[in-house]
Design a protein around this motif. Structure first.
Motif, short mmCIF file in Angstrom:
data_model
loop_
_atom_site.label_atom_id
_atom_site.label_comp_id
_atom_site.label_asym_id
_atom_site.label_seq_id
_atom_site.Cartn_x
_atom_site.Cartn_y
_atom_site.Cartn_z
N VAL A 61 3.67 2.03 2.75
CA VAL A 61 4.55 3.19 2.45
C VAL A 61 3.81 4.40 2.66
CG1 VAL A 61 6.16 4.00 0.76
CG2 VAL A 61 5.71 1.58 0.91
N ALA A 62 4.30 5.27 3.70
CA ALA A 62 3.75 6.44 3.86
C ALA A 62 4.80 7.58 3.43
CB ALA A 62 3.43 6.54 5.48
N PRO A 63 4.30 8.97 3.37
CA PRO A 63 5.24 9.91 2.89
C PRO A 63 6.02 10.45 4.01
CG PRO A 63 2.88 10.73 3.28
CD PRO A 63 2.77 9.24 3.10
N VAL A 88 0.87 -0.96 -0.11
CA VAL A 88 -0.03 0.21 -0.03
C VAL A 88 0.83 1.26 -0.15
CG1 VAL A 88 -1.93 1.23 1.22
CG2 VAL A 88 -1.75 -1.14 1.21
N ARG A 89 0.68 2.16 -0.98
CA ARG A 89 1.55 3.20 -1.01
C ARG A 89 0.66 4.59 -0.91
NH1 ARG A 89 6.53 2.76 -2.86
NH2 ARG A 89 6.51 5.07 -3.34
N LEU A 90 0.76 5.27 0.17
CA LEU A 90 -0.27 6.38 0.65
C LEU A 90 0.38 7.70 -0.42
CD1 LEU A 90 -0.39 6.21 4.13
CD2 LEU A 90 -1.99 5.30 2.75
N PRO A 91 -0.59 8.56 -0.67
CA PRO A 91 -0.01 9.61 -1.41
C PRO A 91 0.85 10.46 -0.89
CG PRO A 91 -2.64 9.77 -1.18
CD PRO A 91 -2.06 8.56 -0.30
N GLY A 92 1.97 10.54 -1.85
CA GLY A 92 3.26 11.34 -1.41
C GLY A 92 4.23 10.54 -0.99
N ALA A 93 4.05 9.28 -0.81
CA ALA A 93 4.96 8.28 -0.51
C ALA A 93 6.39 8.44 -1.64
CB ALA A 93 4.60 6.66 -0.54
#
Length: 462
Positions: free
Chosen positions: A115-117, A88-93
């Motif tokens: 994955v977080a930004p 899972v890639r969150l926006p801005g990662a």
């Protein structure tokens, strides 16, 4: 030569006329003074801080521009997303990795990655870390899982992480640690290419005109002038590029520009990675880079600092390294401190004073035992012997020795009167000591060693 001997003889005579007791106690006083100064110089001050440093008490999260604009869903929403998708890639990662190597390491196991930004505040980071079904959680490029946090520990690893967001090595290390497998070998997968003429031309033109080139997408708005002014002996050139796409070769601007201007200090930024090329690079560039990323890497990987902040901190570290005196910058001025210079000699001065005091004390005790028995019982014999010596020397002396002989006779007369008056033996001994010094000078002037008081009296008493 005759004048020199007379001067030396006069100095020696003056030294002998100094009362031994006075010199002895002066040496003891000097020893005590030196000891006190030495002990006071050993004081150690202790400052205790309970976390109220004024420089840190007001430093709140976000005050340095390290927080980004991205937001993360609630823990429940992220848990649902991870349950539905293994990655899972969150926006801005920004984190990237070698998917083929990671899939091979995971194999058939159910390992899910969130994955977080970067630039999340504390509350947002807590929400990400609370997602329990994510075996690996990445915030910015900070990679953690369970009780482990994986991070590079050398320049190639930091360069790949901060220039392109590569966290392949960290993910593989976490997988191996969580499943008790051998740690993967370190690999430097970052690839480089020679910049083309079309790429190099605008960079060179900007550097020659303004000393800096800021590529589109870079976040540097202005140079940290104070740090830039102290980092190098001459103004440097700065090339600032945004973080580079993962998996594509990077343009090696540093070596190419260094060939054009080998004597010009050059600083290149690829995203959060800073490197130096130019004079002295072989000496301090690796030291400065290693110490900088070893200290600040943990913050750089989870926050979204502007490039201006990163560059300012790096230049500050360069200044510190160069001012250590290890390289071509001089040490900062340090005022002359006489105590610091003399401190190593104080123990030796103390030992010399104590040795002089002990030697004079032994001489005094031996003299008292030989010619001055306790209670003054030996003083009349010493007075008689010195008086006889004065008579014999009066027949040999000339104009040079007459003054000393007259002074000796005066001391002997005063000693006789003091004995007759019953004055303390210590006073009589002092007068006899002065007379002994004067007669010794006379014997030296007439060149008659046998008439020196100690020799004469030993023979008389024998």
């Amino acid at each position: 030569m005759t004048g020199g001997r007379q001067f030396a003889t006069g100095v020696a005579g003056y030294a002998r006329r100094v009362p031994a007791g006075l010199l002895r106690w002066a040496l003891l006083g000097a020893a005590v003074l030196v000891l006190v100064v030495f002990l006071l110089a050993q004081r150690q001050s202790v400052r205790v801080s309970y976390g109220n440093s004024p420089t840190r008490a007001t430093l709140t999260e976000g005050s340095a521009g390290e927080l980004g604009d991205a937001d993360v869903p609630s823990t429940e929403e992220m848990t649902s997303l991870v349950a539905a998708d293994p990655v899972v890639r969150l926006p801005g990662a920004v984190a990237r990795w070698d998917e083929q190597r990671v899939r091979a390491a995971i194999g058939t196991r159910d390992i899910r990655i969130l994955v977080a930004p970067p630039g999340l505040d504390e509350a947002e980071r807590k929400r990400v870390k609370a997602v329990e079904n994510a075996a690996i959680r990445i915030i910015g490029t900070e990679t953690s899982g369970g009780m482990y946090i994986a991070s590079p520990d050398d320049l190639p690893g930091w360069r790949a992480e901060f220039a392109t967001g590569d966290v392949t090595s960290q993910i593989l290390t976490l997988i191996a640690a969580q499943h008790d497998e051998p740690m993967p070998a370190d690999r430097d997968d970052l690839r480089w290419r020679e910049p083309t003429g079309a790429e190099l031309a605008p960079v060179l033109a900007a550097l020659r005109a303004d000393g800096r080139y800021v590529a589109p997408g870079a976040t540097l708005s202005q140079l940290p002038e104070k740090a830039a002014g102290t980092a190098f002996r001459t103004p440097a050139w700065y090339v600032v590029l945004p973080a580079q796409p993962y998996g594509t070769p990077l343009s090696a601007y540093g070596p190419a520009l260094n060939r054009v201007a080998p004597d010009q200090p050059l600083v290149i930024m690829y995203g959060g990675w800073v490197e130096y090329h130019g004079p002295g690079a072989a000496d301090f560039a690796e030291v400065a880079g290693s110490s900088f990323y070893a200290q600040f890497g943990s913050r750089l990987r989870r926050y979204a600092y502007p490039q201006e902040n990163v560059l300012g901190a790096y230049l500050g570290r360069v200044t510190e390294v160069r001012y250590t005196g290890l390289f071509d910058r001089p040490l900062p001025y340090r005022p002359f401190d006489p105590l610091r210079v003399a401190l190593p000699a104080l123990p030796w001065i103390f030992a010399a004073c104590v040795a002089g005091f002990v030697a004079l004390s032994i001489r005094t005790v031996r003299g008292a035992g030989r010619f001055g028995l306790p209670g003054g019982r030996g003083l009349p014999a010493r007075l008689a012997g010195l008086s006889a010596l004065a008579v014999e020397l009066s027949l040999l002396t000339d104009a040079r020795g007459n003054p000393a002989l007259v002074r000796a006779i005066g001391r002997l007369r005063a000693a006789r009167e003091a004995l007759d008056a019953g004055l303390p033996p210590l006073h009589v001994r002092g007068l006899l000591a002065d007379a002994t010094g004067e007669l010794d000078e006379v014997a030296e002037l007439v060149r008659m060693p046998g008439y020196r008081p100690d020799v004469y009296l030993r023979g008389r008493l024998a």
